[in-house]
Design a protein around this motif. Structure first.
Motif, PDB file in Angstrom:
ATOM      1  N   HIS A 163      -0.122  -6.412 -15.390  1.00 43.09           N
ATOM      2  CA  HIS A 163      -1.543  -6.454 -15.709  1.00 43.09           C
ATOM      3  C   HIS A 163      -1.825  -6.008 -17.139  1.00 43.09           C
ATOM      4  N   VAL A 222     -16.972  -7.648  -8.099  1.00 40.19           N
ATOM      5  CA  VAL A 222     -15.574  -8.008  -7.955  1.00 40.19           C
ATOM      6  C   VAL A 222     -15.527  -9.371  -7.267  1.00 40.19           C
ATOM      7  N   ARG A 262      -8.827   3.728 -15.477  1.00 35.94           N
ATOM      8  CA  ARG A 262      -9.538   3.739 -14.204  1.00 35.94           C
ATOM      9  C   ARG A 262     -10.698   2.758 -14.326  1.00 35.94           C
ATOM     10  N   ARG A 275     -11.469   4.421  -7.844  1.00 37.45           N
ATOM     11  CA  ARG A 275     -10.232   4.346  -7.079  1.00 37.45           C
ATOM     12  C   ARG A 275      -9.250   3.327  -7.628  1.00 37.45           C
ATOM     13  N   ASN A 276      -9.672   2.521  -8.585  1.00 38.38           N
ATOM     14  CA  ASN A 276      -8.796   1.493  -9.144  1.00 38.38           C
ATOM     15  C   ASN A 276      -8.150   2.045 -10.403  1.00 38.38           C
ATOM     16  N   SER A 277      -6.898   2.464 -10.280  1.00 43.98           N
ATOM     17  CA  SER A 277      -6.201   3.103 -11.389  1.00 43.98           C
ATOM     18  C   SER A 277      -4.988   2.292 -11.798  1.00 43.98           C
ATOM     19  N   PHE A 278      -4.756   2.223 -13.104  1.00 48.31           N
ATOM     20  CA  PHE A 278      -3.635   1.475 -13.647  1.00 48.31           C
ATOM     21  C   PHE A 278      -2.914   2.334 -14.681  1.00 48.31           C
ATOM     22  N   LYS A 309     -14.024   0.765 -12.626  1.00 43.88           N
ATOM     23  CA  LYS A 309     -15.082   0.708 -11.612  1.00 43.88           C
ATOM     24  C   LYS A 309     -16.007  -0.429 -12.011  1.00 43.88           C
ATOM     25  N   GLU A 365       0.828  -1.206   0.000  1.00 40.83           N
ATOM     26  CA  GLU A 365       0.000   0.000   0.000  1.00 40.83           C
ATOM     27  C   GLU A 365       0.863   1.257   0.000  1.00 40.83           C
TER      28      GLU A 365
END
Length: 131
Positions: A95, A126, A120, A69-72, A122, A51
């Motif tokens: 990934h 999940v 990003r 909030r999930n960013s790559f 969403k 983290e």
């Protein structure tokens, strides 16, 4: 408490085992020895370190309000254009992400192979599997 070997920690962090050893030797990552003398990382310590490493890596630009909030961050490796839609492939570390967007968006954003982008994600579903 679950512990991880140097190799397992390296795979989870996306780095080499040598990098994990350097972090441990430098005091950045707390290691312990198991009953056979091998170095291990406690699961909670590894999670906290992961983290910490990720903090600020994919920030949301100031002034942008988003619930995602999930960013790559990654590099575009392929773009397949159709009359209306486009398929964009992104490699972000280990990934691979594939996104379907409009052809117009690809043109407006200047998306092409070799361009740095941030995907990003969403999702309403999940699934988490535990080996």
């Amino acid at each position: 408490m679950r512990s991880y070997s140097m190799g397992q920690a390296a795979a989870l962090l996306g780095v080499s085992a040598e990098t994990v050893r350097r972090w441990a030797d430098g005091g950045r990552l707390r290691m312990e020895r198991d009953g056979t003398g091998n170095r291990t990382v406690e699961g909670t310590a590894l999670a906290a370190f992961a983290e910490e490493r990720a903090a600020g890596r994919h920030p949301v630009p100031e002034g942008v309000a988003t619930s995602v909030r999930n960013s790559f961050a990654g590099i575009v490796t392929a773009v397949r254009l159709d009359d209306v839609a486009a398929q964009v492939e992104i490699q972000s570390g280990p990934h691979r992400l594939v996104s379907l967007v409009t052809r117009e968006s690809v043109a407006e954003l200047g998306i092409e192979v070799g361009v740095l982008v941030t995907a990003r994600v969403k999702s309403t579903n999940v699934h988490v599997d535990v080996p």
